[in-house]
Design a protein around this motif. Structure first.
Motif, short mmCIF file in Angstrom:
data_model
loop_
_atom_site.label_atom_id
_atom_site.label_comp_id
_atom_site.label_asym_id
_atom_site.label_seq_id
_atom_site.Cartn_x
_atom_site.Cartn_y
_atom_site.Cartn_z
N LEU A 526 41.99 35.63 51.92
CA LEU A 526 40.79 34.96 51.56
C LEU A 526 40.48 35.03 50.02
O LEU A 526 39.84 34.33 49.53
N GLY A 527 40.47 36.19 49.70
CA GLY A 527 40.59 36.62 48.30
C GLY A 527 41.40 35.74 47.18
O GLY A 527 40.68 34.90 46.31
N VAL A 528 42.56 35.52 47.75
CA VAL A 528 43.46 34.75 47.00
C VAL A 528 42.96 33.26 47.08
O VAL A 528 43.05 32.50 45.95
N SER A 529 42.49 32.83 48.21
CA SER A 529 41.95 31.21 48.35
C SER A 529 40.81 31.06 47.14
O SER A 529 40.51 30.01 46.64
N HIS A 530 39.95 32.20 47.28
CA HIS A 530 38.72 32.20 46.15
C HIS A 530 39.20 31.98 44.59
O HIS A 530 38.79 31.36 44.11
N MET A 531 40.46 32.81 44.61
CA MET A 531 41.01 32.89 43.26
C MET A 531 41.38 31.32 42.78
O MET A 531 41.17 30.99 41.86
N ASN A 532 41.88 30.73 43.88
CA ASN A 532 42.54 29.49 43.80
C ASN A 532 41.30 28.30 43.28
O ASN A 532 41.87 27.37 42.54
N ILE A 533 40.31 28.85 43.63
CA ILE A 533 39.32 27.80 43.21
C ILE A 533 38.24 28.39 42.22
O ILE A 533 37.19 27.83 41.63
N GLY A 534 38.61 29.41 41.50
CA GLY A 534 37.98 29.89 40.23
C GLY A 534 36.94 30.88 40.78
O GLY A 534 36.16 31.40 39.87
N GLY A 535 36.92 31.35 41.89
CA GLY A 535 35.86 32.06 42.54
C GLY A 535 36.21 33.50 42.18
O GLY A 535 36.49 34.42 43.52
N PHE A 536 36.31 34.14 41.15
CA PHE A 536 37.06 35.49 40.78
C PHE A 536 36.16 36.61 41.20
O PHE A 536 36.56 37.74 41.80
N LYS A 537 34.73 36.47 41.07
CA LYS A 537 34.00 37.37 41.06
C LYS A 537 33.67 37.66 42.82
O LYS A 537 33.78 38.54 43.47
N LYS A 538 33.56 36.53 43.61
CA LYS A 538 33.86 36.26 45.08
C LYS A 538 35.10 37.10 45.42
O LYS A 538 34.92 37.92 46.45
N ALA A 539 36.19 36.88 44.88
CA ALA A 539 37.49 37.35 45.43
C ALA A 539 37.50 39.01 45.17
O ALA A 539 37.78 39.44 46.12
N LEU A 540 37.02 38.98 44.34
CA LEU A 540 36.56 40.83 43.88
C LEU A 540 36.16 41.37 45.32
O LEU A 540 36.63 42.51 45.62
N SER A 541 35.19 40.90 45.87
CA SER A 541 34.62 41.54 46.90
C SER A 541 35.38 41.67 48.00
O SER A 541 35.18 42.81 48.81
#
Ligand code: SF4
Length: 578
Positions: A526-541
């Motif tokens: 899930l984190g990787v998917s967020h990274m792929n749309i630029g959601g790095f802060k969310k991915a960190l969680s």
């Protein structure tokens, strides 16, 4: 009590030919564990060596033997590893000419004379069941003056240049009298029975084990499972010829597994005429995930010629019931049989279409010592067992039948395999599982695991199967109609990532995390998917929860770098390096 002086090695040697099915054959037969535990019970120093791959580093053989200085080496010999045994025995005799070499197992039981005639490095052959015979032989070798070698039943050896065979050993009627090998060893191939009700002409089992099937008690078998489970084993192969011969015994075992709370999965082998709904119900509930059945041919005539003694109705029934309960039905088929033609191959394809096995192993019919087909061939051609002096694993049936050519048989194999691969998508589409609520979580598990087979398991690299990702996706979705399952969410999340459908991936993985918040793979994905749309802060969680993992630390560093937080990135870089 201190171990006795004799040092005994029991070796499972390597095969003649390089195997593609290495996982299937890389495990020593359970018999070697029984022999070893009888010796342990009698305070001998015994070690089991799985040397099925030692030919990849042959220098280790001599080094090990020089170091260990065994007094006796027993070899567990099947047809395909006999040359491995002979080669290792030769090295052992060079290292120490006094070491005693003993061959045992199915092939030496039938080829004892052949081995003793042609291979001076072999001192003794154990004929038939080895547990008591090997112990008696070891006792004799320890104190040869105390008794006569001829008094040991069930062996063959050379004396004054002649081969001597002693009286046959008694059959072990009371199997529970054997020590449970799990007291001493860790393994995951078990057997409940010895023998098979079948008498197939291509199989050595009937002659080796005799006419009656013998059983361990429910208590012995469950005790063995429990001991191994406590040692960390939770996946088992029940490698009986026909596990379900005694239905009530198997149902009792399943109930015991459930009562004791053993969280295990297992696979078994059976005959289609020993299957019923009630046994399948309990087998599935107790962790059975796959049953293999020998079907051999779609042609009734060929099945009769092989003495298979199963009807088309029994085959169809067993396969549909097994699948219905979410147990993967696996079929063995043999081609290149007596009377085989393009028409009989078509009959086999027709049967495959009807019974829809989810896995099939196709074999060319081969002759082995101890089988009725081999005996008939020897007699007809006036041959002796010297034929095994050739460095071959088996004799192909087509080599013995002028009506079959090698080319035809190879074509039969290719046709069967390619037709089966074409059929796989429709076989999966047709899966229908029993509609019982209590089975829903098990069905979800079955569909998820099957999906993984197409996604990144056995079928994933098979180019002959088309639409693998579509099949996997369908199975994952089917799984989730039954019950939430982490592998189904993960599989769908990854498939969507592969299609760059990151928002869809986030949606399905977020749903999964609601059910499985601590599942590391779901969080990573899930984190990787967020990274792929630029959601790095969310991915960190999602990553920060799993700082014990190298992968998570790497992803955390990438996120902080993307967020231009070099200080935090370097803190986690240090953690990664520590
Ligand atoms: S092939 Fe299978 S069913 Fe037939 S005799 Fe051998 S073990 Fe039994």
């Amino acid at each position: 009590m201190r171990p006795k002086k004799m040092k005994i090695l029991l070796i499972y040697p390597y095969w003649l030919e390089k195997r593609t099915d290495i996982q299937d054959v890389a495990v020593p037969p359970i018999g070697i564990y029984y022999v070893a535990s009888v010796l342990k019970e009698n305070h001998y120093d015994v070690e089991i060596l799985n040397w099925c791959r030692i030919n990849e580093t042959p220098e280790e053989i001599e080094k090990f033997l020089i170091d260990k200085k065994p007094d006796i080496i027993g070899f567990s010999i099947l047809q395909a590893n006999r040359w491995g045994g002979i080669e290792i025995a030769g090295i052992a005799k060079r290292v120490d000419p006094k070491v005693k070499i003993v061959f045992g197992g199915i092939t030496p039981t039938f080829l004892w004379k052949h081995f003793l005639t042609h291979f001076p490095e072999i001192d003794f052959v154990i004929i038939g069941e080895g547990e008591h015979t090997f112990l008696n032989l070891v006792k004799f070798l320890e104190n040869p003056s105390e008794r006569k070698i001829e008094a040991i039943r069930g062996i063959a050896f050379k004396k004054d240049g002649k081969i001597v065979r002693t009286a046959p050993a008694d059959t072990i009627h009371h199997l529970d009298a054997l020590p449970v090998p799990a007291k001493y060893f860790i393994y995951n191939h078990l057997s409940l029975t010895r023998g098979c009700p079948g008498k197939c002409k291509f199989c050595g089992s009937p002659k080796f084990w005799g006419p009656k099937v013998r059983f361990h008690s429910v208590e012995y078998f469950v005790d063995e499972l429990e001991r191994l489970y406590k040692k960390g084993i939770n996946f088992f192969y029940f490698s009986d010829d026909t596990f379900s011969v005694d239905k009530n015994r198997v149902i009792d075992i399943c109930k015991n597994i459930l009562e004791k709370g053993l969280k295990i999965t297992w696979v078994a082998i059976s005959r289609v005429n020993y299957m019923s709904e009630d046994i399948l119900y309990w087998m599935r509930k107790a962790g059975c995930i796959q049953i293999s059945f020998g079907v051999e041919s779609g042609s009734k005539k060929i099945r009769n010629l092989l003495n298979k003694k199963i009807s088309t109705a029994e085959i169809e029934n067993a396969f549909s019931m097994t699948l219905k309960y979410g147990i993967l039905p696996r079929a063995y088929f043999i081609y290149g049989c007596p009377e085989e033609t393009h028409d009989t191959i078509q009959e086999t394809i027709n049967l495959i279409k009807k019974i829809r096995p989810l896995v099939i192993h196709f074999f060319v019919l081969s002759l082995f010592p101890g089988t009725a087909l081999y005996e008939r061939y020897k007699e007809k051609e006036g041959l002796t067992d010297d034929i095994w002096l050739n460095k071959i694993e088996d004799i192909k049936y087509y080599e013995t039948d002028p009506k079959l050519s090698r080319e035809d048989v190879l074509t039969f194999g290719k046709t069967l395999r390619s037709r089966y691969h074409e059929l796989i998508p429709e076989i999966v589409d047709a899966i229908e599982l029993v509609d019982k609520k209590e089975f829903y979580p098990l069905h979800a598990d079955f569909c998820s695991k099957l999906g993984m087979t197409f996604d990144h398991g056995d079928y994933a690299n098979n180019d002959a199967i088309l639409g693998k990702e579509r099949i996997a996706e369908k199975l994952y979705r089917k799984a989730l109609t039954y019950h939430p399952h982490p592998s189904a969410y993960l599989g769908l999340g990854i498939l969507n990532q592969k299609k760059s459908a990151y928002h869809e991936s986030i949606k399905i993985l977020s749903e999964g995390i609601q059910y499985f918040p601590d599942n590391e793979q779901l969080n990573m994905c899930l984190g990787v998917s967020h990274m792929n749309i630029g959601g790095f802060k969310k991915a960190l969680s999602f990553f920060l929860k799993f700082q014990h993992s190298k992968q998570a630390l790497e992803l955390i560093i990438n996120c902080y770098l993307a967020l231009n937080d070099v200080e935090k990135a370097s803190i986690y870089q240090k953690k990664l390096e520590s």
